[in-house]
Motif scaffolding. Structure first.
Motif, PDB file in Angstrom:
ATOM      1  N   ALA C 482       0.839  -1.197   0.000  1.00 29.75           N
ATOM      2  CA  ALA C 482       0.000   0.000   0.000  1.00 29.75           C
ATOM      3  C   ALA C 482       0.877   1.251   0.000  1.00 29.75           C
ATOM      4  CB  ALA C 482      -0.934  -0.013   1.214  1.00 29.75           C
ATOM      5  N   LYS C 483       1.883   1.239   0.860  1.00 27.67           N
ATOM      6  CA  LYS C 483       2.812   2.372   0.926  1.00 27.67           C
ATOM      7  C   LYS C 483       3.451   2.624  -0.424  1.00 27.67           C
ATOM      8  CE  LYS C 483       4.539   2.898   5.593  1.00 27.67           C
ATOM      9  NZ  LYS C 483       5.506   2.339   6.536  1.00 27.67           N
ATOM     10  N   GLN C 484       3.887   1.526  -1.045  1.00 26.76           N
ATOM     11  CA  GLN C 484       4.537   1.625  -2.350  1.00 26.76           C
ATOM     12  C   GLN C 484       3.589   2.251  -3.374  1.00 26.76           C
ATOM     13  OE1 GLN C 484       7.838   0.656  -2.585  1.00 26.76           O
ATOM     14  NE2 GLN C 484       7.661   1.824  -4.481  1.00 26.76           N
ATOM     15  N   MET C 485       2.276   2.024  -3.173  1.00 28.40           N
ATOM     16  CA  MET C 485       1.290   2.598  -4.090  1.00 28.40           C
ATOM     17  C   MET C 485       0.868   3.991  -3.633  1.00 28.40           C
ATOM     18  SD  MET C 485      -1.012  -0.785  -4.847  1.00 28.40           S
ATOM     19  CE  MET C 485      -2.009  -0.045  -6.140  1.00 28.40           C
ATOM     20  N   GLY C 486       1.540   4.497  -2.610  1.00 25.85           N
ATOM     21  CA  GLY C 486       1.281   5.857  -2.171  1.00 25.85           C
ATOM     22  C   GLY C 486       0.140   5.985  -1.199  1.00 25.85           C
ATOM     23  N   SER C 487      -0.256   4.887  -0.573  1.00 29.19           N
ATOM     24  CA  SER C 487      -1.381   4.960   0.361  1.00 29.19           C
ATOM     25  C   SER C 487      -0.912   4.793   1.797  1.00 29.19           C
ATOM     26  CB  SER C 487      -2.400   3.869   0.017  1.00 29.19           C
ATOM     27  OG  SER C 487      -3.319   3.741   1.076  1.00 29.19           O
ATOM     28  N   GLU C 488      -1.484   5.574   2.688  1.00 28.79           N
ATOM     29  CA  GLU C 488      -1.151   5.470   4.110  1.00 28.79           C
ATOM     30  C   GLU C 488      -2.223   4.678   4.853  1.00 28.79           C
ATOM     31  OE1 GLU C 488       1.707   6.971   5.556  1.00 28.79           O
ATOM     32  OE2 GLU C 488       2.225   7.204   3.442  1.00 28.79           O
ATOM     33  N   GLN C 489      -3.145   4.075   4.090  1.00 24.96           N
ATOM     34  CA  GLN C 489      -4.311   3.422   4.699  1.00 24.96           C
ATOM     35  C   GLN C 489      -3.952   2.315   5.671  1.00 24.96           C
ATOM     36  OE1 GLN C 489      -7.437   3.964   4.764  1.00 24.96           O
ATOM     37  NE2 GLN C 489      -7.837   5.427   3.123  1.00 24.96           N
ATOM     38  N   LEU C 490      -2.853   1.625   5.419  1.00 23.32           N
ATOM     39  CA  LEU C 490      -2.551   0.445   6.234  1.00 23.32           C
ATOM     40  C   LEU C 490      -1.410   0.718   7.218  1.00 23.32           C
ATOM     41  CD1 LEU C 490      -4.429  -0.816   4.104  1.00 23.32           C
ATOM     42  CD2 LEU C 490      -2.873  -2.721   3.918  1.00 23.32           C
ATOM     43  N   ASN C 491      -1.296   1.979   7.622  1.00 19.92           N
ATOM     44  CA  ASN C 491      -0.132   2.319   8.442  1.00 19.92           C
ATOM     45  C   ASN C 491      -0.294   2.042   9.933  1.00 19.92           C
ATOM     46  OD1 ASN C 491       1.255   2.955   6.261  1.00 19.92           O
ATOM     47  ND2 ASN C 491       1.610   5.109   6.764  1.00 19.92           N
ATOM     48  N   SER C 493       1.146   0.235  13.450  1.00 18.37           N
ATOM     49  CA  SER C 493       2.495  -0.069  13.913  1.00 18.37           C
ATOM     50  C   SER C 493       2.611  -1.484  14.475  1.00 18.37           C
ATOM     51  CB  SER C 493       2.965   0.957  14.933  1.00 18.37           C
ATOM     52  OG  SER C 493       2.008   1.047  15.964  1.00 18.37           O
ATOM     53  N   ASN C 494       1.488  -2.077  14.850  1.00 13.87           N
ATOM     54  CA  ASN C 494       1.542  -3.486  15.265  1.00 13.87           C
ATOM     55  C   ASN C 494       0.164  -4.105  15.095  1.00 13.87           C
ATOM     56  OD1 ASN C 494      -0.041  -2.698  17.531  1.00 13.87           O
ATOM     57  ND2 ASN C 494       1.850  -2.077  18.584  1.00 13.87           N
ATOM     58  N   SER C 495       0.079  -5.411  15.374  1.00 14.18           N
ATOM     59  CA  SER C 495      -1.185  -6.091  15.067  1.00 14.18           C
ATOM     60  C   SER C 495      -2.292  -5.645  16.019  1.00 14.18           C
ATOM     61  CB  SER C 495      -0.994  -7.604  15.104  1.00 14.18           C
ATOM     62  OG  SER C 495      -0.734  -8.032  16.402  1.00 14.18           O
ATOM     63  N   GLN C 496      -1.908  -5.205  17.190  1.00 14.28           N
ATOM     64  CA  GLN C 496      -2.928  -4.698  18.113  1.00 14.28           C
ATOM     65  C   GLN C 496      -3.620  -3.455  17.541  1.00 14.28           C
ATOM     66  OE1 GLN C 496      -1.592  -4.636  22.101  1.00 14.28           O
ATOM     67  NE2 GLN C 496      -3.468  -3.760  22.916  1.00 14.28           N
ATOM     68  N   ASP C 497      -2.846  -2.605  16.856  1.00 14.01           N
ATOM     69  CA  ASP C 497      -3.429  -1.445  16.172  1.00 14.01           C
ATOM     70  C   ASP C 497      -4.475  -1.876  15.151  1.00 14.01           C
ATOM     71  OD1 ASP C 497      -1.925   0.364  17.481  1.00 14.01           O
ATOM     72  OD2 ASP C 497      -0.698   0.976  15.753  1.00 14.01           O
ATOM     73  N   VAL C 498      -4.124  -2.898  14.392  1.00 15.30           N
ATOM     74  CA  VAL C 498      -5.064  -3.399  13.376  1.00 15.30           C
ATOM     75  C   VAL C 498      -6.342  -3.860  14.068  1.00 15.30           C
ATOM     76  CG1 VAL C 498      -5.347  -4.903  11.379  1.00 15.30           C
ATOM     77  CG2 VAL C 498      -3.045  -4.308  12.162  1.00 15.30           C
ATOM     78  N   PHE C 499      -6.151  -4.634  15.135  1.00 19.42           N
ATOM     79  CA  PHE C 499      -7.304  -5.185  15.854  1.00 19.42           C
ATOM     80  C   PHE C 499      -8.191  -4.063  16.397  1.00 19.42           C
ATOM     81  CE2 PHE C 499      -9.519  -7.282  19.383  1.00 19.42           C
ATOM     82  CZ  PHE C 499      -9.949  -8.463  18.773  1.00 19.42           C
ATOM     83  N   ASN C 500      -7.540  -3.061  16.977  1.00 16.31           N
ATOM     84  CA  ASN C 500      -8.328  -1.981  17.575  1.00 16.31           C
ATOM     85  C   ASN C 500      -9.108  -1.196  16.526  1.00 16.31           C
ATOM     86  OD1 ASN C 500      -7.463  -2.779  20.048  1.00 16.31           O
ATOM     87  ND2 ASN C 500      -5.828  -1.239  20.201  1.00 16.31           N
ATOM     88  N   GLU C 501      -8.488  -0.944  15.374  1.00 14.76           N
ATOM     89  CA  GLU C 501      -9.232  -0.258  14.326  1.00 14.76           C
ATOM     90  C   GLU C 501     -10.420  -1.115  13.891  1.00 14.76           C
ATOM     91  OE1 GLU C 501      -7.127   1.375  10.840  1.00 14.76           O
ATOM     92  OE2 GLU C 501      -8.816   0.704   9.605  1.00 14.76           O
ATOM     93  N   MET C 502     -10.148  -2.418  13.777  1.00 22.53           N
ATOM     94  CA  MET C 502     -11.209  -3.320  13.333  1.00 22.53           C
ATOM     95  C   MET C 502     -12.372  -3.331  14.326  1.00 22.53           C
ATOM     96  SD  MET C 502     -12.481  -6.563  14.040  1.00 22.53           S
ATOM     97  CE  MET C 502     -11.185  -7.504  14.840  1.00 22.53           C
ATOM     98  N   THR C 503     -12.084  -3.456  15.638  1.00 22.99           N
ATOM     99  CA  THR C 503     -13.181  -3.536  16.609  1.00 22.99           C
ATOM    100  C   THR C 503     -14.013  -2.251  16.611  1.00 22.99           C
ATOM    101  OG1 THR C 503     -11.715  -2.785  18.370  1.00 22.99           O
ATOM    102  CG2 THR C 503     -12.023  -5.150  18.171  1.00 22.99           C
ATOM    103  N   SER C 504     -13.360  -1.123  16.319  1.00 21.75           N
ATOM    104  CA  SER C 504     -14.105   0.137  16.341  1.00 21.75           C
ATOM    105  C   SER C 504     -15.126   0.202  15.200  1.00 21.75           C
ATOM    106  CB  SER C 504     -13.128   1.310  16.248  1.00 21.75           C
ATOM    107  OG  SER C 504     -12.596   1.383  14.936  1.00 21.75           O
ATOM    108  N   LEU C 505     -14.926  -0.644  14.172  1.00 18.26           N
ATOM    109  CA  LEU C 505     -15.829  -0.612  13.019  1.00 18.26           C
ATOM    110  C   LEU C 505     -16.701  -1.851  12.910  1.00 18.26           C
ATOM    111  CD1 LEU C 505     -13.236   0.761  10.442  1.00 18.26           C
ATOM    112  CD2 LEU C 505     -15.254   1.979  11.287  1.00 18.26           C
ATOM    113  N   THR C 506     -16.437  -2.844  13.754  1.00 20.76           N
ATOM    114  CA  THR C 506     -17.109  -4.141  13.651  1.00 20.76           C
ATOM    115  C   THR C 506     -17.940  -4.382  14.904  1.00 20.76           C
ATOM    116  OG1 THR C 506     -15.154  -4.878  12.456  1.00 20.76           O
ATOM    117  CG2 THR C 506     -16.679  -6.596  13.151  1.00 20.76           C
ATOM    118  N   PRO C 507     -19.235  -4.088  14.855  1.00 22.79           N
ATOM    119  CA  PRO C 507     -20.048  -4.140  16.086  1.00 22.79           C
ATOM    120  C   PRO C 507     -19.911  -5.428  16.896  1.00 22.79           C
ATOM    121  CG  PRO C 507     -21.292  -3.180  14.282  1.00 22.79           C
ATOM    122  CD  PRO C 507     -19.994  -3.627  13.692  1.00 22.79           C
ATOM    123  N   PRO C 508     -19.949  -6.612  16.317  1.00 26.18           N
ATOM    124  CA  PRO C 508     -19.890  -7.798  17.195  1.00 26.18           C
ATOM    125  C   PRO C 508     -18.578  -7.913  17.963  1.00 26.18           C
ATOM    126  CG  PRO C 508     -20.481  -8.423  14.927  1.00 26.18           C
ATOM    127  CD  PRO C 508     -20.083  -6.988  14.891  1.00 26.18           C
TER     128      PRO C 508
END
Lengths: 316, 346, 703
Positions: C482-491, C493-508
């Protein structure tokens, strides 16, 4: 010498025989320094019926019987059928290739009960292989030992008859061996396949009078009939001048146990019948556990067992 | 034999950890007990709980290289471990090691490790879950020839029993003070009391008898074996299971190493030959084999004991509910005739 | 011996057993142990679990990115790989639009990886072309249960197995595919719980169950409708539950009014009395659980099969209580999670529809970018599009569709037709061999993250060892791309960050975090502020759609019935020794020894007719393909039916299977097609598919 570590051997030569089967000639590469006649190398003490572990580099190991034990040049022969990965790779190897061998392992045929005893040998398919060195010895065919005392003794007194069964003509193995034995001993060949049965010689019809005549006239020739080795047993038994006191069996287990049962029902004792078993093996040292029969391991207690011992194992 | 009284076990641990690679059973945060190597400055209190994996892997490695072939010749690859101590091995596992010592007597790989090891045994003073060591003469107290040193808890103190010259050497520098023999009597009493606390397991003794009576039918084993999926859990955790397979691992330029790895007689392919002939093609045959190996009298004759040491790990781990307790109960209930061998031979 | 023992989650099936990996002082994985206190596996593992160490410590592991030039792969640096892939992707999107590219993610990868994959597709590539293999196992579950109950997941929990009076196993082989749950079912049955098995094959549980309905392939609906008929006629249904919680009962009752057990005897091949017995036992049990698997879903009628199972549970009131429910047994370790994460072309994470205006706005806002509105292509849609040239670039990881997808020849030629195929994998799988770029992926033991098992339990996975060579976790390389394609969308810093973003958007998943997962052996969704400890049983007071819908469905014949030329029916199955395409399990020398490369189960009577003995080499031919394998002669399959596992690349059953699809979910009818079986010459060794395809004489079969 019980070890996990193989000695190096060279694939010297091979010839095809039968269905996807070959005679291989190997040569031990480390015998140069052990030619002391007083202390023969363990490879020079091979008993008929013993086996070795062949190591095909990068593939694996499998047990095979000797069809000719190592001579003083370290050359020995084995009869090998193409079956799994180990043998398939071996079959693709060129002369001169380096492989490994460990052995000899196991208990061979009980010579004291064979030499000077009338002996009936029943083999099926490649089950004939573990009997080759023995029959050679008894018929004085050991290529390297022209004056084998055992053989001389045996030749005079004992009568030897071989019953050899195969699925069909293509599955008959060890043709050169049988050809040379049939000059000296009576051989009954049986073929399972009905369509393959052909009258090849005058002695084809297996009946007692024919065979008695053949015996008497010393014209020993092979007889081929259709059916299982079991069917020819009455004829084979009656061909003996005196009933056999020892029987040696090697082939499919079902065939062996039926034959052993028949023989005990017809006067032989179960301690006079010997069977050679085949099992998957990884170590040949009694450790890996693969070749178990009850509490025993075929690689150590076998591969030859008396029918009595086997039945005891089964009853336990 | 010498006996000592020790106030602080940590003293002994730290001492041994200086001279040896020091292994002890510890627990992780999920209450799972396992062997772990500890440095002399990180010793932990001794736990009395049975580790899920026995100590067999210390000597008979789960995977190990047997030899290498360099394209020209074969070379043995013997392990060269530093001296190590197993601190606090329970009696069931020690009995298993003793059994394996006999079985692997001529195995150079096993012995190379075994000879470097100082065994410090630990008496159990309480039964463990699924355990039945007294029934198969494997515990709860450490047997005499099974360890170099035996530890016996005495409230806040420890009884240290030095059983071998190897132990004497290891303990020499500690200058422990010998203590009174009457502590051994107290030990016997405690162990006896512990034995009394084990639940009734007559079905195990009855099951062993029945297993050796020849009256269990093939149908029984076949029915039982429907539940066996050959997962290898029992054989992996069993401290006396020792079957192994071998395989060649290719390296560059024609070279390869030959490895052995723990195998399981419950696998369908265990005895299958290249020709597809298989003497134990039926799952029932294989399951019977496993239990025969653990309890048949023929093995008893050879090793002076049954190979089962009563740890009960198979009961815990079998997903098919055919661990030792389940099987022995079924053998006594269903396996052929109702009464034991006495009746059947009448 | 182990120097460290680190807890992890078994990577093999949807059960999600607790394993502990032992690592030596050099950080090398040397063995595994079960976790005695794990709530599901309770100190047990199956043969696959026990051989985990072999699965990932394979000498064939990919250790660096590879680039294919003609027919050869050459190692390149990550940087070079990322630059080239980014360039090609950007170009393709520029010329052919975002709909010409897509991502296939993996039900074996973590939730974090899957979340990243769908976000990469949606927020970076700007397409909803994102899918994964649930398409070929449980898409009918998601579609069917969503219609009937409003949620497409297992309604109850594994522990309910010990808390029920009757278990009905329907078109599933749990002892082989979900071994530990299968073991629980055996144990429950030994403890006295009733067991009914409904399966065309005599599966292991059928040998223990007093009642085995050995129905004909594809007759599930006919059978269930007849059971409904009996239950309604005998008034064994739960009237209160129907009145309060269901709608459509009158219509359903009318629909099955004439579908008597006798009337379906011919279609199902069952005795009416057995159907009656099953209906009676199931409806009369105080608590009864249904477990089902791909014997329900892998049909053209897959969605309707699922709906009729829901009908059965609903009218008996066997849902929303302990020891009840409709419980799909999901195949891969994280197939539930991959669905939850929105790796489906029509939904965002948490099953929020992409064509729903609100959801679209929610995600566009959250990700600060305008997202595509139209639902994307399914994986089969992508392969079709690739053939016609409209679909040009595919990024795929952790899947091997060349082995596992139906009608592989079709898959293979379509993948070859792509302008860009990027595959991230542990080893060079059959699919990876077709890729332009192959990226080395980290195994489950080499990364942190979460898996969601079939009972909706989200479990934490710890990193145990360092990645092999230059291997990277999936979200990490997606991030780099994604970075190589010029996107900061997946930035992150660790898998916990990914999880936290996901839980904020995934009601269950809303109230979950890593610490809570660690502390509780995982949590079952929905885990929200209202249910902070998670939810063991769904639908206990209401359904997400208010009242559950009883939907009348009709039996329909399978697409390809046997005929003169192809007289036998072929079904597929799995072996407990292997998993998926076998790329992991087959590295174990023990599991590999168990089964020769490829087998065909055949009844002794059929075998006899064809002169086939046990372990003989045989040929199998369908309208779509030809292969050679070995016969296993067994009464476990009935006369007229043969069965093949799909784990073996040497003899992949998917050479033969039918591509006819469920009209709703596009699920292919993998469970039934017509074949011809013949013996090969005695002693002949079966040729692998690779060998066969090199022979010119067979080529006509592959067109």
């Amino acid at each position: 010498m019980l070890s996990h570590i193989p000695d190096c051997i060279e694939l010297v030569d091979y010839i095809d025989d039968g269905e996807q089967a070959r005679h291989y000639l190997f040569r031990l590469l480390n015998l140069a320094h052990s030619k002391n006649k007083n202390h023969p190398h363990h490879w020079q003490q091979v008993q008929p019926g013993q086996f070795f572990m062949l190591n095909v580099p990068s593939i694996g190991e499998a047990p095979f019987t000797f069809t000719e034990p190592p001579n003083e040049r370290g050359e020995f022969k084995a009869f090998i059928r193409q079956m799994g990965q180990v043998t398939s790779t071996l079959f693709s190897m060129q002369r001169g290739a380096i492989l490994g061998a460990r052995g000899p392992f196991g208990r061979g045929w009980p010579l004291d009960k064979i030499v000077n005893h009338n002996t009936l040998i029943i083999a099926g398919g490649c089950g004939l292989a573990p009997l080759v060195t023995l029959i050679d010895k008894l018929t004085n065919n050991s290529p390297d030992k022209p004056t084998d005392k055992l053989a001389n003794k045996a030749k005079n007194k004992q009568q030897l008859i071989l019953v050899y069964g195969a699925r069909n003509k293509a599955a008959q193995m060890l043709t050169p061996e049988r050809a040379r034995w049939q000059k000296q001993i009576k051989i009954f060949n049986t073929l399972d396949a009905t369509d393959e049965y052909t009258s090849t010689n005058a002695n084809t019809r297996a009946n007692t009078s024919d065979n008695t005549r053949a015996n008497n006239s010393n014209e020993l020739r092979a007889t081929t009939v259709q059916g299982s080795p079991l069917m020819i047993l009455p004829t084979a038994l009656s061909t003996f001048t005196r009933p056999p006191t020892t029987a040696l069996l090697c082939g499919p287990e079902l065939m062996m146990s039926s034959a052993a049962t028949y023989l005990t029902e017809h006067g032989m004792t179960s301690d006079a019948i010997f069977l050679a078993l085949e099992r998957r093996m990884h170590c040949a040292l009694g450790l890996c556990g693969h070749c178990y029969i009850k509490h025993q391991y075929v690689c150590k207690s076998g591969p030859t067992f008396s029918w009595q011992a086997l039945q005891q194992l089964k009853a336990d | 034999m010498k006996i000592y009284l020790l106030d602080d076990l940590q003293h002994l641990q730290a001492h041994l950890a200086q001279d040896y690679q020091f292994h002890q059973v510890v627990t992780n945060n999920n209450g799972q007990y396992h062997w772990q190597q500890l440095a002399s400055d990180e010793t932990q209190p001794l736990v009395h709980d049975k580790p899920q994996s026995s100590a067999k892997g210390f000597f008979f490695a789960e995977q190990e290289s047997l030899l290498v072939f360099n394209g020209e010749y074969f070379q043995e690859t013997l392990p060269t471990p530093k001296p190590f101590v197993l601190f606090g091995v329970q009696s069931c596992d020690l009995t298993a090691i003793h059994y394996q010592d006999k079985f692997f007597k001529d195995d150079r790989y096993y012995q190379a490790r075994r000879q470097q090891c100082l065994l410090v045994g630990l008496d159990c003073i309480n039964p463990c879950e699924h355990g039945f060591c007294p029934t198969v003469n494997a515990g709860p107290g450490v047997r005499e020839e099974h360890a170099d040193i035996v530890l016996h808890p005495l409230g806040h103190k420890w009884l240290v029993i030095e059983q071998t010259s190897k132990a004497a050497e290891a303990l020499q520098a500690l200058a422990l003070i010998e203590t009174h023999w009457h502590y051994l009597t107290q030990r016997d009493l405690t162990l006896h009391q512990c034995e009394q606390k084990f639940p009734d397991d007559k079905y195990i003794t009855d099951g062993i008898k029945k297993l050796n009576s020849g009256t269990i039918t093939d149908e029984f084993w076949q029915t039982l074996a429907i539940q066996c999926r050959g997962c290898s859990g029992c054989t992996t955790l069993c401290p006396t299971c020792s079957c192994y397979g071998t395989r060649a691992i290719k390296q560059d330029n024609n070279a390869f190493s030959q490895q052995r790895f723990w195998d399981s007689c419950l696998y369908e392919g265990f005895q299958r030959e290249a020709s597809f002939n298989n003497p134990s093609a039926e799952a029932g045959t294989r399951v019977e084999r496993f239990w025969q190996h653990k309890f048949a009298d023929e093995f008893f004759t050879e090793f002076s004991r049954h190979s089962c040491v009563g740890c009960g790990r198979c009961e815990q781990t079998c997903p098919g509910v055919i661990g030792v307790h389940s099987v022995m109960k079924r053998i006594t209930k269903e396996g052929g005739q109702e009464n034991g061998p006495e009746v059947t031979h009448a | 011996m182990a120097n460290k023992l680190i807890n992890a989650i078994c990577p093999f099936c949807g059960v999600g057993c607790g394993i502990a990996l032992s690592v030596d002082e050099k950080g090398k994985l040397i063995g595994v142990e079960p976790q005695p206190s794990h709530p599901i596996s309770q100190g047990k593992l199956c043969d696959k679990g026990w051989s985990t160490a072999y699965a990932i410590t394979d000498k064939n592991r990919l250790t660096q990115p590879l680039k294919r030039i003609n027919h050869q792969f050459f190692p390149i640096s990550w940087q070079e790989a990322l630059v080239s892939i980014a360039e090609e992707l950007t170009q393709i999107i520029e010329y052919s639009g975002a709909n010409s590219v897509g991502v296939i993610s993996s039900a074996r990868a973590t939730n974090e990886d899957n979340y990243a994959a769908q976000k990469f597709a949606r927020a970076v590539l700007k397409t909803n072309n994102i899918d994964h293999c649930a398409r070929i196992c449980h898409s009918p579950t998601v579609a069917g249960l969503k219609q009937s109950l409003g949620s497409g997941a297992m309604t109850n929990s594994a522990k309910d197995i010990f808390d029920t009076d009757l278990i009905m196993v329907f078109g599933a082989d749990p002892t082989e595919n979900h071994s530990i749950l299968g073991g629980h079912i055996m144990q429950a049955h030994l403890n006295g719980c009733k067991l009914i098995v409904i399966d065309p094959r005599k599966i292991r549980l059928a040998k223990l169950a007093p009642l085995h309905l050995q129905l004909k392939l594809g007759s599930n609906i006919a059978l269930i409708n007849a059971m409904l008929h009996v239950i309604i006629k005998e008034k064994w249904y739960d009237k209160d539950f129907i009145d309060q919680r269901c709608e459509g009962f009158e219509h359903l009752a009318k629909h099955v009014e004439n579908i008597t057990p006798i009337s379906v005897e011919a279609i199902t091949g069952l005795k009416a009395t057995d159907i009656y017995q099953a209906a009676k036992q199931y409806s009369q049990a105080k608590r009864a659980m249904i477990f089902y698997g791909m014997g329900i879903t892998q049909y053209m009628s897959g969605t309707n099969n699922v709906i009729s199972l829901a009908n059965l549970a609903l009218i008996c009131g066997h849902i929303g209580k302990p020891g009840t429910g409709v419980n799909p047994l999901r195949g891969q370790n994280n197939v539930q999670g991959a669905c939850d994460m929105g790796c489906l072309p029509n939904v965002y994470p948490g099953y929020q529809n992409v064509d729903d205006e609100k959801a679209h706005e929610k995600f566009s806002n959250a990700w600060h970018t305008e997202l595509a509105k139209a639902p994307g292509l399914t994986s089969l849609g992508m392969t079709k599009g690739a053939l016609s040239g409209e679909f040009r670039a595919l990024i795929l990881f952790g899947e091997d569709p060349v082995v596992t997808d139906p009608d592989q020849n079709h898959v293979k030629s379509s993948l070859k037709n792509l302008d860009l195929l990027v595959v991230a994998e542990l080893t060079l799988t059959e699919t990876a061999k077709l890729a332009d770029f192959v990226l080395p992926a980290a195994s489950f033991a080499e990364k942190e993250g979460t898996f969601t098992n079939c009972e909706r339990r989200v479990q934490k996975l710890n990193q145990v060892i360092a990645p092999v060579g230059q291997a990277k976790g999936d979200w990490q390389w997606l991030q780099a791309l994604a970075k190589q394609m010029g996107s900061e969308q997946l930035n992150w810093s660790n898998s916990q960050d990914v999880f936290n973003e996901m839980t904020s958007l995934t009601p269950p998943y809303q109230a979950m975090n890593y610490q809570k997962l660690e502390d509780n052996y995982g949590l079952q969704w929905p885990c929200t502020d209202d249910s902070p400890k998670g939810t063991a049983i769904l639908h206990s007071t209401s359904f997400p759609i208010g009242k559950a819908r009883l939907i009348a469905v009709n039996h329909s014949d399978i697409d390809e019935m046997p005929d003169e030329n192809f007289p036998l029916q072929l079904t597929t199955n799995r072996l407990h020794f292997h998993y998926g395409c076998g790329s992991m399990t087959r590295n174990s020398p023990l599991l590999e020894r168990e089964i020769p490369p490829g087998i065909l189960f055949i009844n002794p009577i059929d075998a006899n007719k064809l002169n086939i003995s046990h372990q003989d080499a045989v040929s199998v031919k369908s309208r779509r393909g030809y292969l050679e394998t070995r016969a296993i002669v067994t009464n476990d399959v009935p006369v007229g039916l043969v069965s093949m596992p799909y784990h073996f690349k040497e003899a992949p059953s998917n050479q033969l299977t039918n591509t006819a699809q469920d009209p709703i979910t596009k699920m292919p009818e993998l469970k039934a097609c017509a074949v011809m079986v013949a013996a090969l010459a005695k002693g002949q060794i079966p040729k692998t598919i690779e060998q066969l395809q090199q022979e010119p004489k067979h080529e006509n079969l592959f067109t």
